[in-house]
Design a protein around this motif. Structure first.
Motif, PDB file in Angstrom:
ATOM      1  N   ALA A  47       0.808  -1.227   0.000  1.00 25.39           N
ATOM      2  CA  ALA A  47       0.000   0.000   0.000  1.00 25.39           C
ATOM      3  C   ALA A  47       0.837   1.271   0.000  1.00 25.39           C
ATOM      4  N   ASP A  48       1.764   1.336  -0.944  1.00 24.60           N
ATOM      5  CA  ASP A  48       2.606   2.530  -1.076  1.00 24.60           C
ATOM      6  C   ASP A  48       2.660   2.946  -2.542  1.00 24.60           C
ATOM      7  N   TYR A  49       1.619   2.589  -3.292  1.00 22.17           N
ATOM      8  CA  TYR A  49       1.686   2.666  -4.745  1.00 22.17           C
ATOM      9  C   TYR A  49       0.467   3.386  -5.319  1.00 22.17           C
ATOM     10  N   PRO A  50       0.244   4.635  -4.899  1.00 26.08           N
ATOM     11  CA  PRO A  50      -0.916   5.353  -5.418  1.00 26.08           C
ATOM     12  C   PRO A  50      -0.782   5.603  -6.918  1.00 26.08           C
ATOM     13  N   ILE A  63      -6.943   0.889   3.349  1.00 26.58           N
ATOM     14  CA  ILE A  63      -6.229   0.888   2.076  1.00 26.58           C
ATOM     15  C   ILE A  63      -7.245   1.134   0.963  1.00 26.58           C
ATOM     16  N   ILE A  64      -6.951   2.115   0.107  1.00 27.86           N
ATOM     17  CA  ILE A  64      -7.840   2.440  -0.997  1.00 27.86           C
ATOM     18  C   ILE A  64      -7.039   2.432  -2.300  1.00 27.86           C
ATOM     19  N   GLY A  65      -7.739   2.580  -3.431  1.00 25.90           N
ATOM     20  CA  GLY A  65      -7.045   2.675  -4.705  1.00 25.90           C
ATOM     21  C   GLY A  65      -7.713   1.856  -5.802  1.00 25.90           C
ATOM     22  N   ASP A  86      -1.520  -5.435   4.169  1.00 26.09           N
ATOM     23  CA  ASP A  86      -0.399  -4.707   3.599  1.00 26.09           C
ATOM     24  C   ASP A  86       0.910  -5.405   3.933  1.00 26.09           C
ATOM     25  N   MET A  87       1.807  -5.507   2.955  1.00 24.87           N
ATOM     26  CA  MET A  87       3.141  -6.040   3.209  1.00 24.87           C
ATOM     27  C   MET A  87       4.108  -5.475   2.182  1.00 24.87           C
TER      28      MET A  87
END
Length: 263
Positions: A47-50, A63-65, A86-87
């Motif tokens: 979850a670091d990939y907007p 977590i969204i997207g 998340d990992m």
């Protein structure tokens, strides 16, 4: 007469209890049938990939997207519920191999090496690589990377791209677990540039006017697919639902929502 009355009352009580028992059993069966819970699949992402997946701290810790909306739509079509965790990106495929999770949506490209260890659906989105740097020390071409330090996300397709570039110019490659860490390293001067997917980089450009970048020319776009355990029974189900979303326009609607119509 009294004995007869007691006998009749006893018969009535037995009948009433029997009726209650039958209603209770039938009620349990109905409740079990209507309230039967869906099978829960465990999904992991990074979850670091907007805009694919990220945590909007202004709205909470969820977590969204794009990938999250996509998996929720697919789960609804296939009759499952999905729990998202998340990992770090480089832990995703090992987690699938260890059967700790059922699927991965994380903007992951189905490379031949990865396909040896997990199964993939069809591509659901394509994007290009971008070289990101600071405007004050902007890198405008691959040739300008000569002698510089370039950051990439650990376990990502950008690692392979960095290796390709290293065959053209002399550069040092640094790996980090998260895209946000690459941006921090860039701004602190520990790296000179980073290779990031263009749609993800665009999200950082909107929030930070210190950043600049250019898209790498390539004959092949980096596509994203859903990963499952090798031989998973879910791969075909989700792939069928994914192609249904492509045909009926639902996937395009999500693309417009999260990428502004980029296809």
């Amino acid at each position: 007469m009294k004995k007869l009355s007691l006998f009749i009352i006893s018969i009535l009580m037995i009948g009433l209890l029997a009726a209650c028992g039958t209603a209770t059993e039938e009620g349990n069966e109905t409740s079990g049938s209507e309230g039967e819970s869906k099978k829960v699949l465990k999904m992991a992402t990074s979850a670091d990939y907007p805009p694919f997946e990220y945590i909007d701290t202004a709205k909470g810790s969820d977590i969204i997207g794009f990938d999250i909306d996509l998996v929720n739509s697919l789960a609804e079509k296939t009759g499952y519920e999905v729990e998202v965790q998340d990992m770090d990106f480089n832990s995703l495929i090992p987690a699938l191999q260890a059967k700790q999770i059922d699927l991965v949506l994380a903007g992951m490209t189905p490379t031949p090496e990865r396909a040896e260890n997990v199964d993939f659906t069809d591509i659901y989105y394509t994007a290009n690589h971008m070289i990101v740097s600071l405007k004050d020390n902007e890198v405008k071409s691959v040739e300008e990377l000569d002698g510089k330090t370039v950051g990439v996300q650990l376990g990502s397709i950008q690692e392979e791209k960095a290796a390709e570039i290293a065959e053209q110019v002399s550069l040092k490659v640094e790996n980090r677990n998260k895209i946000s860490e690459l941006i921090q390293e860039l701004k602190s001067g520990r790296i000179d540039a980073a290779i990031i997917e263009d749609t993800v980089a665009a999200g950082y450009f909107e929030k930070d006017d210190q950043l600049a970048g250019f898209t790498l020319e390539s004959s092949e776009e980096a596509g994203s697919a859903i990963a499952f355990q090798k031989g998973s029974e879910y791969t075909e189900e989700f792939n069928t639902a994914l192609n249904e979303m492509k045909e009926n326009g639902e996937l395009d609607e999500l693309i417009i929502k999260w990428f502004g119509g980029k296809e």
